[in-house]
Write a protein that holds these residues in place. Structure first.
Motif, PDB file in Angstrom:
ATOM      1  N   THR A 164      -2.450  -2.537   4.361  1.00  0.00           N
ATOM      2  CA  THR A 164      -1.761  -3.714   4.879  1.00  0.00           C
ATOM      3  C   THR A 164      -2.016  -3.856   6.376  1.00  0.00           C
ATOM      4  O   THR A 164      -2.312  -4.938   6.870  1.00  0.00           O
ATOM      5  N   PHE A 165      -1.938  -2.719   7.074  1.00  0.00           N
ATOM      6  CA  PHE A 165      -2.144  -2.759   8.513  1.00  0.00           C
ATOM      7  C   PHE A 165      -3.563  -3.207   8.860  1.00  0.00           C
ATOM      8  O   PHE A 165      -3.760  -4.103   9.678  1.00  0.00           O
ATOM      9  N   PHE A 166      -4.547  -2.586   8.216  1.00  0.00           N
ATOM     10  CA  PHE A 166      -5.931  -2.879   8.595  1.00  0.00           C
ATOM     11  C   PHE A 166      -6.446  -4.204   8.043  1.00  0.00           C
ATOM     12  O   PHE A 166      -7.334  -4.814   8.611  1.00  0.00           O
ATOM     13  N   ARG A 167      -5.881  -4.662   6.912  1.00  0.00           N
ATOM     14  CA  ARG A 167      -6.413  -5.892   6.320  1.00  0.00           C
ATOM     15  C   ARG A 167      -5.583  -7.122   6.659  1.00  0.00           C
ATOM     16  O   ARG A 167      -6.048  -8.246   6.541  1.00  0.00           O
ATOM     17  N   VAL A 168      -4.327  -6.930   7.066  1.00  0.00           N
ATOM     18  CA  VAL A 168      -3.476  -8.086   7.339  1.00  0.00           C
ATOM     19  C   VAL A 168      -2.997  -8.108   8.796  1.00  0.00           C
ATOM     20  O   VAL A 168      -3.292  -9.041   9.541  1.00  0.00           O
TER      21      VAL A 168
END
Lengths: 310, 351
Positions: free
Chosen positions: A218-222
């Motif tokens: 979630t952190f890296f993709r959003v």
């Protein structure tokens, strides 16, 4: 406010007559006719005077010094310029500056993202205190920042004896310079990220989590892609400051030529020993850095405007 | 999938969002959580989704504890009020997100992902927008993409938070019908939150009416509309004529006078009379009748209806009600009338 948009609304929705009358009546109360007060209505002489004053200041305080820096740098010819830049002490100063900048940008980027994340997406006690503390380096004189580290890590400092006992050198060495620079450049990344992250809220993260993405994914993709331009902007400002920092670094560096002098310190050392052309040659590099930063900053700002708009 | 919420409570500081709520959602039904803002409906939805946790109580999916599982492991499709589409991804990537986020072992191949995303985009009739970014879509299109994205993980439950809340009235009506049909087609257990009673009445199989962290009534649209069980439900759903009355000696009294209504075994004390405006008949007053008396204060006629504003009671305790009256009679301002609720509900006042 003119009456036009209201007229359009009325046409579109075709309000019943009684109702539209009252809308118009209300609009009349809300939108008194004001005299035009835009600048364009002033006489042209005033306009040009204002512009001339602004341009004059800009020329006197920004352009002229910049021209001087490059003029002085090349005063003894290109060969002298090249010689000044390839001097071993200069190269050492450039190397040290790059290393220090790399360390402080990396540290402050990681911290900045984590700090901004915490501030923007969670509610906790002491949040305002944290925000104030993060901004502290902006209001503290860099010299004091440097002295704090001498007080902590210097030989007479609180941790000094222990460090000396373990053969770790902080003050008058790379770690001290890096620490002082990190302190001074601390707020840049956080400050750029917090307002954007707050505005974006946590909806997209929650959506990603409910779709089965892990926290890391979630952190890296959003989260990260959503703030990438703001992050770059913060990194850019952080880098410019890290390379240009003088005060704090001056206190902790010890000014050893070829060892603990960063570029700004090296410029001072050259100037103090009457090597003016060399001093301005190194200065021209820093000035160049500033110009590049300015251009990239302008480019990023348009991207950033897009990011916070969508 | 069947969902059971058992004794769920949730507080935010001093604010009680949910107070020991019990709810059973039947497999395959389309349930509406209806209530004013602050009633706890969104909190309940988020707890089922795993985006919030209750302070007390349980949530079970098909009898199994769901609270121990994080949101991503509940197979719940959540559609956010403001869509929450990933702004830096195309529509296609948005819908594909749930498939790409699966652990490597379960992740379908690229061609399979493409096939499934295309199918979902067909389902929401927006395949032609696949390469656009969310910012380039209209509100209604974003809503449908958000739905397609939620459906991509083949959820066992679909949760929608104010699905039509930020759309304009016309788009909203169309989407409502569309959602109803979609539900009939895919038949996945669905819960949606709304504060719009019309929306709940039109779309849902059953409606849960909530207020202040409590469930006031659960029933079909017909049941909650025609047979409201609490004063709140009567007022919140549909139009109501409300009168403060007093029950005494097996008579319902207003302003101290009996009004010709039998309290059907209700205990003496203060009570409130509720009626739908169309269940109230207005007749010219006749002397001696034991019924509710009023005076016509204003008449307005819009379209076929003739609407009367009638003041009931004396100067001290007057009430104005609005009733549609027969056009076949002549009405005039200042006329004395009898007001007769043909159908009504009587609720004792809570102390």
């Amino acid at each position: 406010m003119s009456a036009l948009p209201i007229a359009e609304v009325m046409q579109e929705t075709a309000l019943p007559e009684a109702l539209s009358e009252s809308v118009a009546a209300r609009a009349a109360i809300q939108a008194p006719i004001l005299p035009r007060t835009d600048v364009g209505a002033d006489p042209p002489a005033v306009k040009w005077l204002v512009i001339a004053v602004a341009a004059g200041f800009l020329g006197l305080f920004i352009v002229l010094p910049l021209v001087c820096v490059f003029g002085q740098a090349f005063a003894n010819g290109i060969a002298a310029y090249a010689a000044a830049l390839t001097d071993p002490d200069t190269l050492s100063a450039i190397r040290l500056t790059l290393i220090v900048a790399a360390i402080s940008v990396a540290v402050n980027t990681v911290f900045g993202v984590i700090g901004a994340w915490a501030i923007a997406k969670f509610e906790f006690r002491g949040k305002n205190l944290l925000i104030t503390l993060i901004e502290l380096p902006f209001s503290v004189s860099p010299v004091i920042a440097g002295l704090v580290f001498v007080l902590l890590f210097g030989l007479q400092g609180y941790l000094g004896p222990w460090l000396a006992g373990h053969d770790v050198k902080v003050i008058f060495a790379l770690p001290g310079i890096a620490l002082a620079t990190i302190f001074v450049t601390f707020p840049f990344v956080v400050r750029e990220l917090v307002p954007l992250m707050q505005q974006q809220g946590t909806d997209e993260e929650e959506a990603a989590l409910s779709l089965g993405a892990s926290g890391l994914k979630t952190f890296f993709r959003v989260t990260l892609p959503n703030v990438k331009w703001a992050l770059l902007y913060g990194v850019l400002l952080c880098n410019a400051r890290a390379m240009g920092e003088f005060g704090a670094v001056s206190v902790v560096s010890g000014h050893v030529r070829g060892a603990t002098n960063t570029m700004p310190l090296h410029v001072e050392a050259l100037y103090d020993s009457y090597q003016f052309a060399a001093a301005f040659a190194v200065s021209s590099l820093l000035a160049l850095l500033a110009l590049v930063t300015l251009v990239v900053k302008a480019l990023l700002e348009t991207r950033l405007a897009k990011e916070s708009r969508s | 999938m069947r969902i059971s919420v058992i004794d769920a409570s949730k507080r935010f500081g001093d604010f009680t969002a949910l107070d020991r709520v019990n709810l059973d959602v039947r497999s395959g039904e389309l349930l509406a959580l209806l209530g004013p803002s602050g009633s706890g409906k969104t909190t309940l939805l988020r707890i089922v989704a795993g985006l919030d946790w209750p302070d007390d109580g349980q949530v079970q999916f098909d009898g199994e504890d769901a609270l121990s599982r994080p949101a991503g492991k509940r197979r719940v499709g959540f559609v956010f009020q403001h869509y929450a589409l990933f702004r830096h991804m195309t529509v296609f990537e948005n819908v594909a997100f749930g498939l790409r986020a699966k652990p490597r072992a379960e992740r379908p191949g690229e061609t399979e992902i493409r096939r499934r995303v295309d199918k979902l985009l067909d389902l929401v009739q927006l395949r032609w927008l696949a390469e656009r970014y969310p910012a380039q879509l209209s509100g209604g299109q974003r809503q449908r993409i958000a739905l397609a994205r939620a459906l991509a993980i083949e959820p066992k439950v679909l949760l929608l938070d104010e699905p039509f809340g930020s759309l304009d009235a016309k788009v909203r009506k169309g989407l409502r019908r569309w959602l109803r049909n979609l539900h009939r087609e895919i038949h996945v257990t669905s819960i949606f939150v709304t504060h719009d009673q019309e929306e709940a009445l039109e779309v849902a199989d059953r409606i849960v009416v909530m207020d202040k962290g409590h469930i006031e009534q659960i029933g079909t649209p017909q049941q909650v509309y025609s047979n409201p069980q609490t004063p709140f439900v009567h007022e919140f759903i549909g139009e109501s004529v409300v009168l403060p009355v007093f029950v005494q000696d097996n008579q319902v009294r207003f302003d101290g006078r009996p009004i010709g209504i039998v309290p059907k075994g209700m205990a003496d004390g203060a009570a409130t009379l509720f009626a739908r405006p169309f269940d109230v008949t207005i007749l010219p007053a006749r002397a001696g009748d034991a019924d509710l008396k009023g005076v016509v204060k204003r008449i307005h006629g819009i379209g076929p209806a003739r609407r009367l504003e009638i003041e009931i009671g004396n100067e001290q305790a007057s009430r104005t009600i609005e009733i549609d009256a027969s056009r076949s009679r002549q009405w005039h301002v200042g006329q004395a009338v009898s007001v007769r609720p043909e159908q009504y509900h009587l609720f004792p006042d809570r102390l």
